[in-house]
Design a protein around this motif. Structure first.
Motif, mmCIF file in Angstrom:
data_model
loop_
_atom_site.group_PDB
_atom_site.id
_atom_site.type_symbol
_atom_site.label_atom_id
_atom_site.label_comp_id
_atom_site.label_asym_id
_atom_site.label_seq_id
_atom_site.Cartn_x
_atom_site.Cartn_y
_atom_site.Cartn_z
ATOM 1 N N GLU A 22 1.011 -1.346 -0.359
ATOM 2 C CA GLU A 22 0.297 0.149 0.361
ATOM 3 C C GLU A 22 1.039 1.106 0.065
ATOM 4 O O GLU A 22 0.704 2.149 -1.105
ATOM 5 N N SER A 77 -5.684 2.068 -3.222
ATOM 6 C CA SER A 77 -5.337 0.497 -2.090
ATOM 7 C C SER A 77 -5.970 -0.329 -2.997
ATOM 8 O O SER A 77 -6.153 -1.849 -2.707
ATOM 9 N N GLU A 78 -7.399 -0.419 -3.446
ATOM 10 C CA GLU A 78 -8.117 -1.654 -3.658
ATOM 11 C C GLU A 78 -7.416 -2.513 -5.189
ATOM 12 O O GLU A 78 -7.816 -3.676 -4.945
ATOM 13 N N PRO A 79 -6.824 -1.861 -6.332
ATOM 14 C CA PRO A 79 -5.888 -3.272 -6.809
ATOM 15 C C PRO A 79 -5.124 -3.730 -6.002
ATOM 16 O O PRO A 79 -4.371 -4.819 -6.439
ATOM 17 N N VAL A 95 -6.852 -6.867 -4.448
ATOM 18 C CA VAL A 95 -7.162 -8.189 -5.522
ATOM 19 C C VAL A 95 -5.298 -8.229 -5.465
ATOM 20 O O VAL A 95 -5.780 -9.783 -5.780
ATOM 21 N N SER A 96 -4.778 -7.847 -6.496
ATOM 22 C CA SER A 96 -3.546 -8.479 -6.688
ATOM 23 C C SER A 96 -3.170 -9.227 -5.187
ATOM 24 O O SER A 96 -2.037 -10.417 -6.038
ATOM 25 N N ALA A 129 -11.965 -8.059 -3.544
ATOM 26 C CA ALA A 129 -11.711 -6.323 -3.507
ATOM 27 C C ALA A 129 -11.389 -6.608 -1.265
ATOM 28 O O ALA A 129 -11.236 -7.297 -1.069
#
Length: 822
Positions: free
Chosen positions: A94, A260-262, A265-266, A271
């Motif tokens: 992050e 921060s969302e991607p 997910v990665s 989510a």
């Protein structure tokens, strides 16, 4: 002509003011006892307020000592649905995403904390370090005292290992040698280039206050992050940013959440279930302190109000000795307004003198306050009587002068008029006695409310200080050490070193027991793991217990006197084998096996099957204010990880501090190249954990004591005044057959009525006020009956004792002498 008249009028007013001032000074000089009592009474109230405001100014109002501190924010994430933390962490991924893509933050830096073994100085030591990226110090606007600091090339992945020294560590371990810059020292066995030394007094991160007590990192080293990111990749990071112009914390939080969302997910394929918090750095640091400091200011404000009421009653009583003077001035042409202005001038002079005394008292009290306050209080070292504090003292002085002088000034002109018209004077009339009664009731009510608050905080501290942490924390000395991997590669080597150290320490006179643990109770570090019962087939999807895991050596439970509940503790049987033994806490045993059949059961932790060989009592690992958590203890010899860093704990027969030099010498004798920390008693660690609560109780308790003193003086003064003006009445009653006991009871009864009325009002007023203290209390409720009962009892006792002397004087009045006096 109009201008001339106006100037003449202004000159006349100025002339009158000078005359009033000179007259007031002469009047005060003629009555030194009254002047001293008035100035001291007001000085105590003003001084207490000024001293506390000085701390508030330094801690809450003054910006943190960083460049454009008002734009600095602390950003992090937390589990959705959890309470919002004051200073949340961010993951490393992050942080990298925010640093690369954020537009709401014009600059970003990150840091985490880690201990390091330091070699290359005067002796090997263990030092706390901040692991930082190259952007943190520029965000704060800090430049090294000497050296170039960290440059952008260090932010390249796998950059060079570099370190900055704090000024204090540079002085203590490197003798202040400027030649160390550009040289190399070893941290954890790796060479690091010393890039510079930070300025003296640089304090980052500021200490923060939480349920576990004060968190103060106080780093000695600042280590480049990217060079060791693989080693600390699973750490949490604090992210500090500077808001771009025109951007709010809400704007930044929304953007960082989107970034921060991607990342989530990665990493997880789904989510994120985490929220982002962006808060001002100053708010994150001092926000938790605000309720306590505001409560303190309210407490000392009540003391000042009591002092003003007390002094107002004293000035009213003094009017009785000035009836003829005021009457003569009225007869000679002084109007009501002029007489009122004269007394108001006297009140303001008393207030000014009280303010001057208050500044002196504040300067002395501030030193005591700083000495008693938790030393980790941010900005405390900078608390001083500065211009803002003097301005506050001036405002308080003016306010006090107005409060003190209004009532006597209003009543004085009436007194003078009645004397001229042949009356007995106004002060001794029933209306003035009623006014005195109202003033006594008022100060008793204020003091009672303050006593309830003080009682709550004192009882709360008593509960906290008396909590059993699950072990005996007296007569324990602790020393942290960490063996380097290049000298002690194998587990057997590490175990042999600690065996040798423990034998040397055990041979010292006064040592009763010695052992070691990897995470000492009341510390900050922790590690939690799931612990599953291998034989349980009936949990049906129930959550697996999560327990704190610690590593202990044989003798640890005996040295700490943690009680054994079932089975046995670690001994020489716990060596590497097929089925290592573990000891668990009572609460974990109750979660896994409520029926109580524990010894010999098998659990799974760290992917290994383990046998439970013993159950010990629960320990409050994070301090007396934090409830015990389930715990599992691994033997040092069979721990799945090789624990090189351990804290030695030894129980002593006498004061542990006396043995500290001998213990350090014994450890050095085992291997002088192994770094160790300063020796500390466990009593000092516990004192740090409750320092905030002790300070709360002390400050409000002292305020309560001052209020009691002022109330006692006030009741004594009012009752003494009443006796003087009732001498003829009392003499007649005694002449008509009233007994001394009856007169004594009559006077005490009057005082009791006043105290009871004030006490009832004060206790009712305290009911809503105590709810404001809820966040400062531990183990008791805001409406604690015992605190209210104690406050009422103390108030009644003080009130009756204060009235006893005037009552005894009344009981000894001679009737003939009283009548002759009339």
């Amino acid at each position: 002509l109009a201008n001339g008249q106006a100037q003449q009028q202004q000159f006349g007013l100025l002339e009158d003011l000078v005359a009033d001032t000179r007259y007031a000074l002469r009047a005060l000089r003629r009555n030194p006892a009254y002047t001293a009592a008035a100035v001291l009474t007001l000085g105590l109230g003003i001084g207490a307020n000024t001293a506390v405001f000085s701390v508030m100014d330094s801690v809450l109002l003054r910006p943190l000592p960083y460049d454009r501190a008002e734009r600095l924010v602390l950003a992090g994430t937390f589990e959705r649905g959890d309470p919002v933390p004051a200073a949340p962490f961010a993951t490393y991924a992050e942080y990298l995403a925010w640093k690369a893509e954020s537009r709401t933050l014009e600059a970003v830096g990150a840091y985490t904390s880690a201990p390091f073994r330091v070699s290359g100085g005067q002796e090997p030591v263990l030092a706390q370090a901040l692991v930082i990226d190259a952007g943190l110090l520029p965000v704060l606007g800090v430049r090294p005292y000497i050296g170039a600091g960290f440059t952008a090339d260090l932010d390249a992945r796998g950059g060079a290992r570099a370190v900055l020294l704090s000024y204090d560590h540079w002085q203590s371990n490197f003798g202040g040698d400027p030649g160390i810059v550009g040289g190399t020292i070893e941290l954890n066995g790796h060479p690091y280039e010393v890039r510079g030394v930070l300025p003296a007094g640089f304090d980052f991160p500021p200490a923060t206050r939480g349920a576990e007590g004060w968190l103060s990192l106080d780093p000695s080293l600042f280590v480049s992050l990217r060079a060791i990111e693989q080693e600390i990749g699973n750490y949490g990071y604090w992210v500090v940013g500077r808001l771009a112009d025109g951007v709010t914390t809400e704007d930044a939080a929304a953007e960082l959440a989107a970034l921060s969302e991607p990342v989530a997910v990665s990493m997880t394929g789904e989510a994120a279930e985490r929220d982002v918090r962006v808060a001002g750095l100053q708010e994150a640091v001092v926000g938790p302190l605000r309720p306590a400091l505001l409560a303190f200011l309210c407490a000392v404000a009540l003391v000042l109000l009591i002092a003003c009421v007390n002094l107002g009653a004293l000035m009213l009583a003094r009017l009785s000795a000035r009836e003829r003077e005021l009457g003569l001035r009225f007869a000679l042409g002084a109007g009501r307004r002029r007489i009122a202005r004269q007394l108001a001038t006297e009140s303001m002079i008393v207030a000014v003198l009280g303010g001057a005394a208050g500044i002196v008292i504040a300067a002395i009290g501030l030193q005591a306050l700083v000495g008693a306050a938790p030393q980790d209080l941010p900005g405390l070292a900078d608390a001083a009587i500065n211009v803002r504090v003097l301005a506050f003292a001036l405002l308080v002085t003016c306010t006090a002068g107005i409060l003190v002088g209004v009532l006597p000034a209003l009543r004085a002109s009436g007194v003078a008029a009645r004397v001229v018209n042949g009356g007995r004077g106004g002060v001794s009339q029933r209306g003035t006695r009623r006014t005195h009664g109202v003033l006594v009731v008022t100060e008793v009510a204020l003091a009672a409310a303050l006593l309830v608050a003080a009682g709550l905080l004192i009882r709360s501290f008593g509960v906290l200080a008396g909590i059993d942490p699950g072990f005996r924390d007296d007569h324990i000395l602790t020393v942290h050490t960490s063996v380097p991997s290049d000298r002690y590669a194998a587990r057997a080597d590490v175990l042999a070193y600690y065996d040798d150290v423990e034998r040397r320490i055990a041979a010292l006179p006064g040592v009763l027991a010695v052992s070691a643990v990897d995470r000492l109770p009341f510390g900050r570090s922790s590690s939690r793991i799931p612990v599953e019962d291998r034989t349980d087939q009936s949990r049906n999807g129930a959550a697996v217990p999560i327990a704190l895991n610690l590593t202990a050596r044989p003798g640890y439970f005996e040295a700490m006197e943690i009680p054994l509940v079932q089975g046995r503790v670690f001994d020489l049987r716990d060596i590497e084998g097929e089925l290592p033994g573990v000891v668990i806490s009572r609460s974990l045993a109750e979660q896994l096996w409520p029926q109580g059949d524990v010894i010999g059961q098998h659990v799974t932790a760290f992917g290994r099957t383990l046998e439970v060989v013993g159950v010990v009592g629960d320990v409050r690992h994070f301090g007396p204010a934090v409830a015990p958590e389930p715990m599992i203890y691994f033997a040092h010899a069979t721990d799945p990880f090789l624990r090189r860093a351990m804290t030695l704990v030894l129980r002593t027969r006498s004061s542990p501090e006396v043995l500290a030099p001998l213990v350090r010498a014994a450890i050095r004798a085992a291997d002088p190249l192994v770094p160790i920390s300063p020796a500390r008693s466990f009593s000092a660690l516990r004192a740090e954990k409750v320092a905030g609560e002790r300070f709360n109780a002390l400050l409000v308790g002292v305020s309560g004591a001052l209020a009691l003193l002022l109330v006692a003086v006030g009741i004594y003064g009012v009752m003494a005044f009443a006796i003087v003006h009732r001498t003829r009445e009392i003499g007649i009653r005694i002449a008509l057959g009233a007994s001394s006991v009856g007169v004594l009871g009559n006077v005490l009864g009057e005082a009791a009525r006043l105290v009871t009325a004030g006490l009832a009002i004060g206790l009712l007023t305290a009911l809503p006020l105590t709810l404001l203290l809820r966040g400062l209390l531990f183990g008791i409720e805001p409406l604690d009956p015992m605190s209210f009962a104690i406050a009422a009892t103390v108030m009644i006792l003080v009130g009756m004792l204060a009235a006893l002397l005037p009552a005894r004087r009344a009981a000894r009045v001679e009737p003939l002498a009283a009548l002759r006096e009339e």
